[in-house]
Design an enzyme around this catalytic site. Structure first.
Site, PDB file in Angstrom:
ATOM      1  N   GLY A 107       3.432  11.513  34.517  1.00  0.00           N
ATOM      2  CA  GLY A 107       2.456  12.792  34.521  1.00  0.00           C
ATOM      3  C   GLY A 107       2.840  14.136  34.806  1.00  0.00           C
ATOM      4  CD  GLU A 125       3.327  15.995  31.127  1.00  0.00           C
ATOM      5  OE1 GLU A 125       4.385  15.436  31.526  1.00  0.00           O
ATOM      6  OE2 GLU A 125       3.387  17.067  31.231  1.00  0.00           O
ATOM      7  CD  GLU A 131       6.810  12.452  33.269  1.00  0.00           C
ATOM      8  OE1 GLU A 131       6.684  11.585  33.601  1.00  0.00           O
ATOM      9  OE2 GLU A 131       6.606  13.708  33.510  1.00  0.00           O
ATOM     10  CB  SER A 146      -6.098  14.478  45.782  1.00  0.00           C
ATOM     11  OG  SER A 146      -4.961  14.238  45.278  1.00  0.00           O
ATOM     12  N   PRO A 147      -6.572  17.966  45.902  1.00  0.00           N
ATOM     13  CG  PRO A 147      -7.585  19.204  47.769  1.00  0.00           C
ATOM     14  CD  PRO A 147      -7.389  17.652  46.778  1.00  0.00           C
ATOM     15  CD  GLU A 157      16.549   3.732  37.242  1.00  0.00           C
ATOM     16  OE1 GLU A 157      17.082   2.756  37.259  1.00  0.00           O
ATOM     17  OE2 GLU A 157      16.677   4.485  38.340  1.00  0.00           O
TER      18      GLU A 157
END
Length: 183
Positions: A73, A89, A93, A107-108, A148
């Site tokens: 992410g 993302e 990745e 969530s903040p 990894e």
């Protein structure tokens, strides 16, 4: 940690030093009237789970929390939707090209970057991978911010191995939603 607006002393429009706190989330220039709002950045994290109930996690290649586990992410770019950012993302990745993402929760968060606390709104997604797990595993290659990539049975995922507090809390929340112990 100081409020992010404390770091900005001059108006970005006219350069005035009379760039003052307007309210909790904004500063306003007393000379030109420009108001700047410190709104959270959008960030994403993916719970990628295959048909063997294994979760794809990555090891962080960079600070903060370099070397610890993470979820694929990152930040959403300007001009893209949260869903597009999540898919991008994941591709960057892990090499996986996904389209089936399902919103879980948000969530903040405050992400420490270059000594500054960047306020984010983290949005977490479930990414179910249906089909031959070996075919997905053959595609996965850690890249970009990931050093990894690992497939871990969900029942063996240990939140304590995730270095970022926000991700650790998201992993706990996800495991609890599945009624698995959060260890």
């Amino acid at each position: 940690m100081e409020h992010p607006l404390e770091l900005f002393r001059f108006c970005p429009v006219c350069g005035s030093a009379r760039f003052e706190v307007n309210n909790f989330k904004s500063k306003q220039c007393r000379d030109c009237g420009f108001s700047y709002y410190a709104n959270p950045c959008s960030a994403t994290a993916a719970f990628i789970v295959n048909d063997l109930d294994e979760m794809l996690v990555v090891r962080r290649a960079k600070q903060p929390a370099k070397g610890t586990l993470d979820l694929p992410g990152g930040f959403v770019d300007m001009g893209e939707t949260v869903e597009e950012g999540m898919c991008r993302e994941i591709k960057e990745e892990t090499g996986l090209d996904v389209h089936d993402i399902q919103y879980l929760f948000s969530s903040p968060n405050v992400y420490l970057y270059s000594g500054m606390g960047v306020h984010t709104l983290d949005m977490d997604f479930l990414v179910p991978l249906h089909g031959d797990p070996d075919a997905f595993k053959a595609v996965v290659r850690a890249a970009d911010d990931a050093a990894e990539a690992l497939w871990i049975p969900v029942s063996q995922v240990n939140p304590d191995e995730f270095g970022l507090t926000s991700i650790r809390h998201a992993v706990i929340r996800y495991l609890q939603s599945r009624h698995l112990p959060d260890r």
